[in-house]
Design an enzyme around this catalytic site. Structure first.
Site, PDB file in Angstrom:
ATOM      1  N   GLY A  69       0.821 -13.652  23.521  1.00  0.00           N
ATOM      2  CA  GLY A  69       2.267 -13.693  23.716  1.00  0.00           C
ATOM      3  C   GLY A  69       2.675 -15.134  23.906  1.00  0.00           C
ATOM      4  O   GLY A  69       1.839 -15.985  24.208  1.00  0.00           O
ATOM      5  N   CYS A 107      -5.905 -14.237  24.174  1.00  0.00           N
ATOM      6  CA  CYS A 107      -4.973 -15.357  24.364  1.00  0.00           C
ATOM      7  C   CYS A 107      -4.132 -15.148  25.626  1.00  0.00           C
ATOM      8  O   CYS A 107      -4.656 -15.219  26.725  1.00  0.00           O
ATOM      9  CB  CYS A 107      -4.130 -15.551  23.105  1.00  0.00           C
ATOM     10  N   TYR A 108      -2.839 -14.839  25.519  1.00  0.00           N
ATOM     11  CA  TYR A 108      -2.044 -14.594  26.732  1.00  0.00           C
ATOM     12  C   TYR A 108      -2.686 -13.471  27.548  1.00  0.00           C
ATOM     13  O   TYR A 108      -2.683 -13.504  28.778  1.00  0.00           O
ATOM     14  CB  TYR A 108      -0.604 -14.220  26.359  1.00  0.00           C
ATOM     15  N   HIS A 148      -8.159 -15.994  18.615  1.00  0.00           N
ATOM     16  CA  HIS A 148      -7.643 -14.731  18.059  1.00  0.00           C
ATOM     17  C   HIS A 148      -8.690 -14.074  17.155  1.00  0.00           C
ATOM     18  O   HIS A 148      -8.802 -14.455  15.982  1.00  0.00           O
ATOM     19  CB  HIS A 148      -6.358 -15.004  17.267  1.00  0.00           C
ATOM     20  N   GLU A 153      -8.552 -11.276  15.807  1.00  0.00           N
ATOM     21  CA  GLU A 153      -7.940 -10.340  14.858  1.00  0.00           C
ATOM     22  C   GLU A 153      -7.549 -10.981  13.527  1.00  0.00           C
ATOM     23  O   GLU A 153      -7.268 -10.288  12.571  1.00  0.00           O
ATOM     24  CB  GLU A 153      -6.707  -9.672  15.493  1.00  0.00           C
ATOM     25  N   SER A 167      11.397   4.503  -5.595  1.00  0.00           N
ATOM     26  CA  SER A 167      11.541   3.407  -6.557  1.00  0.00           C
ATOM     27  C   SER A 167      10.435   3.438  -7.601  1.00  0.00           C
ATOM     28  O   SER A 167      10.516   2.780  -8.622  1.00  0.00           O
ATOM     29  CB  SER A 167      11.482   2.071  -5.823  1.00  0.00           C
ATOM     30  N   GLY A 201       7.608   2.306  -6.763  1.00  0.00           N
ATOM     31  CA  GLY A 201       6.669   1.346  -6.185  1.00  0.00           C
ATOM     32  C   GLY A 201       5.644   2.094  -5.332  1.00  0.00           C
ATOM     33  O   GLY A 201       5.816   3.287  -5.044  1.00  0.00           O
ATOM     34  N   VAL A 202       4.600   1.383  -4.927  1.00  0.00           N
ATOM     35  CA  VAL A 202       3.507   2.022  -4.211  1.00  0.00           C
ATOM     36  C   VAL A 202       3.985   2.679  -2.907  1.00  0.00           C
ATOM     37  O   VAL A 202       3.673   3.833  -2.631  1.00  0.00           O
ATOM     38  CB  VAL A 202       2.397   0.989  -3.894  1.00  0.00           C
ATOM     39  N   ASP A 203       4.776   1.951  -2.137  1.00  0.00           N
ATOM     40  CA  ASP A 203       5.116   2.446  -0.798  1.00  0.00           C
ATOM     41  C   ASP A 203       5.954   3.714  -0.841  1.00  0.00           C
ATOM     42  O   ASP A 203       5.638   4.699  -0.169  1.00  0.00           O
ATOM     43  CB  ASP A 203       5.856   1.364   0.002  1.00  0.00           C
ATOM     44  N   SER A 204       7.032   3.686  -1.635  1.00  0.00           N
ATOM     45  CA  SER A 204       7.877   4.883  -1.633  1.00  0.00           C
ATOM     46  C   SER A 204       7.138   6.042  -2.296  1.00  0.00           C
ATOM     47  O   SER A 204       7.346   7.203  -1.937  1.00  0.00           O
ATOM     48  CB  SER A 204       9.225   4.616  -2.297  1.00  0.00           C
ATOM     49  N   SER A 205       6.221   5.744  -3.224  1.00  0.00           N
ATOM     50  CA  SER A 205       5.479   6.830  -3.873  1.00  0.00           C
ATOM     51  C   SER A 205       4.507   7.486  -2.896  1.00  0.00           C
ATOM     52  O   SER A 205       4.390   8.712  -2.850  1.00  0.00           O
ATOM     53  CB  SER A 205       4.691   6.293  -5.069  1.00  0.00           C
ATOM     54  N   LYS A 246      -0.483  -2.969   3.550  1.00  0.00           N
ATOM     55  CA  LYS A 246      -0.476  -2.535   2.147  1.00  0.00           C
ATOM     56  C   LYS A 246      -1.781  -1.859   1.725  1.00  0.00           C
ATOM     57  O   LYS A 246      -1.771  -0.829   1.066  1.00  0.00           O
ATOM     58  CB  LYS A 246      -0.222  -3.763   1.262  1.00  0.00           C
TER      59      LYS A 246
END
Ligand code: XMP
Length: 508
Positions: free
Chosen positions: A55, A82-83, A169, A171, A223, A225-229, A366
């Site tokens: 943070g 970290c924080y 970090h 991650e 659309s 696209g990948v996400d909406s599909s 993604k």
């Protein structure tokens, strides 16, 4: 739904989702909750471990986010990052002070292999540092488990109490063995069983969607696209027969794309509504050459078509969107930097009367969305598709957009994509652009005067910056000769070797 769970307590760090994602990658379910979560609520979830995020604050500042000190007495393993490390130190009676030398970026460190976090790793490691405060005195019972040139307590541990902290970090990708360190925490310290998978995520999401929507219906802007599909496929499974997906085919799609989208959804329990609106869009675009104007007109027309269709369906209170986690962070950046108006075709009319928003992919990155899509039975070719701008080929036909030019571009682009697939050259995004330059050529004994096609292929991970892809000359040569021979109206092909910045990936 009885997965083991790790709670990520959020103290305002920018990487909280990445931490949660790494935990999932390691096969453990994770949930992000506010840093000041009452202890009772935390206990009620029976986590096998807790991770405190980073943070921007300093633990000594009045009003800096704190956690309940009893958190460290629960007997649940804790990893502070970290924080989070500084908060743990401060809360348990150690000392945190400003560094003499702040550390930013990849930093060499020496780790103690006896510390569970670093088991199985070499003594010399790289960690991404980003701090101006550091632990100057350890809390009682703690040892230093890693150090850098300027930071003697780059990691600390009290192994008996299963409390760990790292100043760097783990991650991020810039800590090359960071995922291993998180895995060590999960498996060696928390005793994780690794019982979480994408199937669990799917099941959890389906249960959540059903709970949210009850017996009602949902509208989705698809659309292609990948996400909406992927969102559509998930919803169809959760609410069979109650999902209405509106796919506005604006005629600015790539070759065969509209049919591919339609085919991907046939046979699913979904009301797939394809609106063929090519003429409408082309009429709007007639005579328009300015890129921003094109984008705006397409955005507006999309909203209009969407509204008309949804009105036809009657009142539906729930709107679903394929928002994914990077959209949540990037949308701010995209909207504020007025370089291009990034209109997502899934974008919704602002004044519609939806009372509920269903966004089941909001926590996913993604590649996780792609994995979920494959699991839901969408074909690999479909889910691995490259990003495609909402305004479609309108921003790849430079200058005025006409049906004739779109058809030329579709053919040239299909050839380029086919040659890329056949070759061993790799790029993260590639496409053809129809420039508005005509040039003289010769075919047989005839002079020609045709369009110039530009090929664009880039290497990038975040699409915010890119380098041009070093495609082989034979691939470029083959593609150019096929385009000029097979696509009427093209007499020249060039390759774009500009990076971003200073250029952008798309030409408009
Ligand atoms: P630029 O051209 O800004 O593009 O370097 C970066 C990435 O974004 C894609 N792009 C869009 N995506 N709606 C989208 O959803 C848009 O309007 C849009 N414009 C560009 C582009 O293809 C690249 O991957």
């Amino acid at each position: 739904m009885s997965n083991q769970i790790v709670v990520v307590l959020d103290f305002g760090g920018q990487y909280k989702e990445l931490i949660a994602r790494r935990v999932r990658e390691c096969g453990v379910c994770s949930v992000i909750l506010p840093g000041n979560l009452p202890l009772e609520e935390l206990r009620a979830r029976s986590p096998i471990g807790v991770i405190l995020t980073g943070g921007p604050d300093s633990v000594y500042r009045d009003g800096a986010p704190r956690c309940d000190p009893a958190l460290f007495e629960l007997g649940v393993p804790v990893l502070g990052i970290c924080y989070g490390l500084q908060l743990m130190t401060y809360t348990l009676g150690g000392e945190v002070t400003p560094c003499a030398v702040s550390e930013y970026g990849r930093t060499e460190m020496t780790v103690k292999k006896s510390c569970a976090l670093f088991r199985g790793l070499a003594e010399q490691q790289i960690g991404l540092m980003s701090h101006t405060d550091q632990v100057s005195r350890l809390p009682e019972g703690f040892i230093s488990a890693a150090s850098t040139k300027n930071c003697p307590n780059a990691a600390i541990a009290c192994q008996e109490r299963k409390l760990y902290g790292v100043q760097f970090h783990p991650e991020v990708e810039n800590t090359p063995n960071g995922t291993e360190m998180i895995r060590n925490f999960l498996y060696r310290v928390c005793g994780a069983a690794g019982d979480y998978s994408m199937e669990d995520y799917e099941q959890r999401m389906i249960a959540q969607i059903r709970e949210q929507v009850g017996e009602e219906h949902v509208l989705l802007g698809l659309s292609g696209g990948v996400d909406s599909s992927v969102c559509a496929a998930l919803l169809a499974k959760a609410l069979p027969g109650r999902v209405h997906a509106i796919f506005v085919d604006h005629g600015l799609m790539r070759k065969n794309e509209g049919d591919e989208v339609e085919a991907a959804f046939s046979g699913r329990e979904l009301d797939f509504i394809r609106v063929n609106a090519e003429e409408r869009f082309l009429n709007k675009l007639r005579g328009v050459t300015e890129p921003e104007r094109k984008r705006k007109l397409i955005g507006e027309e999309f909203v209009r078509v969407f509204e008309e269709e949804s009105r036809r369906l009657g009142t539906i209170r729930f709107l679903a969107q394929g928002t994914i986690y990077p959209d949540v962070i990037e949308s701010g950046a995209w909207n504020s930097a007025a370089i291009k108006s990034h209109h997502n075709v899934g974008g919704l009319p602002k004044d519609m009367s939806f009372t509920g928003l269903v966004e089941p992919l909001r926590d996913l990155f993604k590649d996780e969305v792609r994995a979920l899509g494959r699991q839901l039975g969408l074909s690999r070719r479909f889910v691995d598709r490259q990003p495609f701008p909402g305004p479609g080929l309108a921003v790849r036909v430079i200058g005025e957009v006409t049906k004739e030019k779109l058809d030329i571009l579709r053919e040239a682009d299909a050839i380029f994509r086919e040659e890329m697939r056949r070759s061993r050259c790799r790029a993260d995004q590639y496409f053809a652009v129809l420039t508005d330059t005509r040039s003289v050529g010769v075919m047989g004994d005839f002079r020609t005067y045709g369009w110039t096609v530009a090929l664009r292929a880039v290497k990038t991970t975040d699409f915010m910056t890119c380098e041009y892809a070093r495609l082989s000359h034979s691939l470029l040569g083959r593609t150019a000769s096929r385009i000029v021979n097979e696509v009427r109206g093209v007499s020249r092909v060039v390759y774009d070797v500009t990076g971003k910045p200073p250029a952008t990936i798309e030409w408009e």
